[in-house]
Design an enzyme around this catalytic site. Structure first.
Site, PDB file in Angstrom:
ATOM      1  N   LYS A  57       3.673  12.358 -25.957  1.00  0.00           N
ATOM      2  CA  LYS A  57       2.982  11.103 -25.639  1.00  0.00           C
ATOM      3  C   LYS A  57       1.905  10.890 -26.686  1.00  0.00           C
ATOM      4  CE  LYS A  57       0.536   8.553 -22.109  1.00  0.00           C
ATOM      5  NZ  LYS A  57       1.220   7.302 -21.980  1.00  0.00           N
ATOM      6  N   HIS A 109       0.941  -4.626 -23.446  1.00  0.00           N
ATOM      7  CA  HIS A 109       0.119  -3.512 -23.946  1.00  0.00           C
ATOM      8  C   HIS A 109      -0.048  -3.543 -25.469  1.00  0.00           C
ATOM      9  CE1 HIS A 109       0.331  -2.066 -19.945  1.00  0.00           C
ATOM     10  NE2 HIS A 109       1.418  -1.328 -20.028  1.00  0.00           N
ATOM     11  N   ALA A 155       0.802  -1.225   0.000  1.00  0.00           N
ATOM     12  CA  ALA A 155       0.000   0.000   0.000  1.00  0.00           C
ATOM     13  C   ALA A 155       0.834   1.275   0.000  1.00  0.00           C
ATOM     14  CB  ALA A 155      -0.925  -0.020   1.211  1.00  0.00           C
ATOM     15  N   SER A 156       2.158   1.161   0.226  1.00  0.00           N
ATOM     16  CA  SER A 156       2.932   2.409   0.222  1.00  0.00           C
ATOM     17  C   SER A 156       3.625   2.630  -1.114  1.00  0.00           C
ATOM     18  CB  SER A 156       3.978   2.420   1.347  1.00  0.00           C
ATOM     19  OG  SER A 156       3.896   1.282   2.135  1.00  0.00           O
ATOM     20  N   GLY A 157       3.375   1.746  -2.070  1.00  0.00           N
ATOM     21  CA  GLY A 157       4.057   1.869  -3.369  1.00  0.00           C
ATOM     22  C   GLY A 157       3.410   2.888  -4.294  1.00  0.00           C
ATOM     23  N   ASP A 158       4.126   3.158  -5.403  1.00  0.00           N
ATOM     24  CA  ASP A 158       3.663   4.160  -6.370  1.00  0.00           C
ATOM     25  C   ASP A 158       2.365   3.771  -7.065  1.00  0.00           C
ATOM     26  OD1 ASP A 158       5.513   5.998  -5.945  1.00  0.00           O
ATOM     27  OD2 ASP A 158       6.712   5.614  -7.762  1.00  0.00           O
ATOM     28  N   LEU A 159       2.248   2.475  -7.390  1.00  0.00           N
ATOM     29  CA  LEU A 159       1.044   2.031  -8.095  1.00  0.00           C
ATOM     30  C   LEU A 159      -0.195   2.358  -7.260  1.00  0.00           C
ATOM     31  CD1 LEU A 159      -0.370   0.422 -10.367  1.00  0.00           C
ATOM     32  CD2 LEU A 159       0.042  -1.642  -9.054  1.00  0.00           C
ATOM     33  N   HIS A 191      -3.495  -2.587 -17.532  1.00  0.00           N
ATOM     34  CA  HIS A 191      -4.356  -1.401 -17.394  1.00  0.00           C
ATOM     35  C   HIS A 191      -4.779  -0.821 -18.747  1.00  0.00           C
ATOM     36  CE1 HIS A 191      -0.624   0.920 -17.911  1.00  0.00           C
ATOM     37  NE2 HIS A 191      -1.388   1.934 -18.211  1.00  0.00           N
ATOM     38  N   LYS A 220      10.557   5.717 -24.952  1.00  0.00           N
ATOM     39  CA  LYS A 220      10.515   6.704 -23.871  1.00  0.00           C
ATOM     40  C   LYS A 220      11.263   7.952 -24.307  1.00  0.00           C
ATOM     41  CE  LYS A 220       9.029   3.608 -20.789  1.00  0.00           C
ATOM     42  NZ  LYS A 220       7.699   3.642 -20.231  1.00  0.00           N
TER      43      LYS A 220
HETATM   44  C1  BG6 Z   1       3.246   0.672 -17.782  1.00  0.00           C
HETATM   45  C2  BG6 Z   1       4.712   0.645 -18.084  1.00  0.00           C
HETATM   46  O1  BG6 Z   1       2.725  -0.628 -17.816  1.00  0.00           O
HETATM   47  O2  BG6 Z   1       2.568   1.484 -18.747  1.00  0.00           O
HETATM   48  C3  BG6 Z   1       5.267   2.046 -18.093  1.00  0.00           C
HETATM   49  O3  BG6 Z   1       5.378  -0.126 -17.099  1.00  0.00           O
HETATM   50  C4  BG6 Z   1       4.492   2.926 -19.050  1.00  0.00           C
HETATM   51  O4  BG6 Z   1       6.641   2.057 -18.448  1.00  0.00           O
HETATM   52  C5  BG6 Z   1       2.996   2.839 -18.766  1.00  0.00           C
HETATM   53  O5  BG6 Z   1       4.935   4.264 -18.872  1.00  0.00           O
HETATM   54  C6  BG6 Z   1       2.219   3.557 -19.837  1.00  0.00           C
HETATM   55  O6  BG6 Z   1       0.878   3.620 -19.446  1.00  0.00           O
HETATM   56  P1  BG6 Z   1      -0.028   4.845 -19.855  1.00  0.00           P
HETATM   57  O7  BG6 Z   1      -1.372   4.512 -19.309  1.00  0.00           O
HETATM   58  O8  BG6 Z   1       0.588   6.065 -19.231  1.00  0.00           O
HETATM   59  O9  BG6 Z   1      -0.005   4.950 -21.334  1.00  0.00           O
END
Ligand code: BG6
Length: 471
Positions: free
Chosen positions: A335, A243, A16-20, A181, A330
């Site tokens: 983006k 992804h 629960a203290s992590g960034d995610l 996600h 990156k």
């Molecule tokens: C994550 C990767 O799964 O997806 C990251 O680990 C990446 O490196 C991110 O930045 C990108 O997700 P989004 O939703 O910002 O496009």
């Protein structure tokens, strides 16, 4: 009709203290509270190793949501939400902690055992002890417990398989939600919905009609404080393994004939398991942004790729010889995530003309664009492109961020927005083929300027087949 959760539930966040947790999960819970989708009784429990007072964790929760939401924050809603937040100090590898957790939950709910969602917001190295102890140390095996595990699931096909078998010692497949996600993104979901509801579109998306497909996921951010993780994985495992291959599967699969998750999983698997990585090294271009080595913790001789462009094929009759290009990186100029489908030309057509395109933009905006070529009535050889564009972004009061939507889907047991294990395994096999090709041919990692469009060599990848990258 808007879906609201009626039944009480427990939601335990491991790590629960992590960034995610801070950047995605807490704000997602806020979005559900804001839209009044949560029931009267629910219990959010942060499980972590560091001893902490409930008040302190509630403040962390509050601050993370506040930082993420910014000026639109409704403080009253957040204050109410935080009243449902608790903290539990436990050791991931100790059975006793899980027995105590169970007692803790029962105490909160006045002795009733509700649906228990266990969210893995921890590094993969601690998955196993949590799974084992959650499985073994529950007193009643009939509890409705659901595990939510984010990608990466495993580190290769072997470890993924091993982890899957490990989990199945304790839990059945329907209790496990394998999360990428990207599947919670409205744009990605729209690819499926547009295809399922529009025969016109679906008739176009046939391999026989398509010259090539380009899937791009560029990010302007660098690796920053994720160097440790990134040095281990590189861009191919980080972005392509799940992804981009998922976007590819959504775009090229046959549309599922039922709304059941198994149908969707079957069609995606059929594509993922048919992906063919061409054996020649010129089908892969790698890059590393120039400032990468200056990021804290990056070894001076690092060859980690932060950019990759790859050509793939799908070994199915319909897709025979249709190149599919994936590229991601990156620290690029902006983006942007999109899918561009280039249609074939008639053989009698001037091949220099602009092609007809179908574009699906997923980020920063979500749009569908159809671009057609027309001939000016006046000129003999003058052409114009007619583009028609429509937003496919979710609009209205009930849009949710990715993790908000996915959490709701866990609660309502909708597995359509999750991965099947077979898909993960097939994606790992593709990833391994790519990585083997890279190591076999010692494919060079090209430097590229920060804020640029990536290594210029990527142009050759498409030009070799007579195409160009579409803007
Ligand atoms: C994550 C990767 O799964 O997806 C990251 O680990 C990446 O490196 C991110 O930045 C990108 O997700 P989004 O939703 O910002 O496009």
């Amino acid at each position: 009709m808007i879906y609201r959760v009626k039944e009480p539930f427990f939601f335990t966040i491991f790590g629960a203290s992590g960034d995610l947790a801070k950047l995605k999960i807490f704000p997602a819970l806020y979005s559900l509270a804001e839209q009044k989708r949560l029931p009267k009784d629910y219990f959010i429990v942060g499980f972590a190793r560091t001893p902490k007072e409930r008040k302190e964790f509630q403040k962390e929760f509050y601050d993370s949501v506040k930082n993420k939401i910014g000026k639109d924050l409704n403080k009253k809603i957040l204050r109410d939400l935080v009243e449902h937040v608790y903290y539990f100090t436990g050791k991931y590898d100790q059975c006793e902690s899980y027995k105590e957790l169970k007692d803790f939950l029962l105490k909160l709910s006045g002795g009733k055992m509700h649906t228990h969602i266990a969210y893995f917001s921890v590094p993969p190295t601690v998955f196993k002890p949590i799974i084992k102890n959650l499985g073994e140390c529950r007193r009643q095996k009939t509890d409705d417990i659901r595990l939510v595990i984010e990608k990466p699931f495993g580190d290769d096909s072997c470890s993924a398989e091993e982890l899957y078998h490990f989990i199945s010692n304790y839990f059945s497949e329907d209790q496990v939600y394998l999360l990428d996600h990207f599947l919670g993104k409205a744009g990605v979901q729209s690819i499926l919905h547009l295809r399922q509801t529009n025969r016109i579109l679906n008739l176009l998306l046939k391999g026989y009609e398509i010259a090539n497909i380009q899937i791009t996921a560029f990010e302007d951010i660098g690796i920053k404080d994720r160097v440790g993780y990134f040095e281990e994985v590189g861009i191919i495992k980080d972005m392509i393994q799940s992804h981009l291959l998922q976007i590819l599967a959504f775009t090229t699969m046959s549309i599922p004939l039922t709304t059941k998750a198994e149908s969707l999983h079957r069609e995606k698997y059929s594509i993922l398991s048919a992906i063919n990585v061409p054996k020649k090294p010129e089908n892969i271009v790698l890059g590393q942004y120039k400032e990468y080595k200056k990021e804290e913790g990056v070894p001076a001789n690092s060859k980690t790729d932060t950019f990759a462009a790859i050509k793939l094929y799908i070994d199915q009759e319909e897709w025979f010889k249709v190149p599919i290009y994936l590229r991601t990186g990156k620290k690029l100029s902006a983006k942007k995530t999109n899918v561009i489908v280039e249609f074939k030309k008639f053989p009698f057509q001037n091949q220099e003309e602009e092609p007809n395109l179908l574009k699906i933009e997923l980020s920063p905006e979500e749009n569908i664009i159809i671009q057609l070529v027309n001939k000016y009535r006046s000129g003999a050889s003058q052409y114009e492109t007619i583009a028609t564009s429509k937003s496919i972004a979710c609009s209205g009061d009930y849009c949710l961020p990715e993790h908000g939507l996915l959490l709701l889907d866990v609660i309502r047991k909708n597995k359509c927005s999750f991965l099947s294990f077979r898909e993960i395994l097939a994606s790992w096999r593709v990833t391994e083929d790519i990585l083997n090709l890279i190591s076999k041919h010692k494919i060079k990692v090209n430097k590229y300027d920060d804020g640029s469009g990536g290594p210029s060599l990527q142009n050759k990848l498409v030009q070799n087949d007579g195409f160009n990258w579409h803007k």
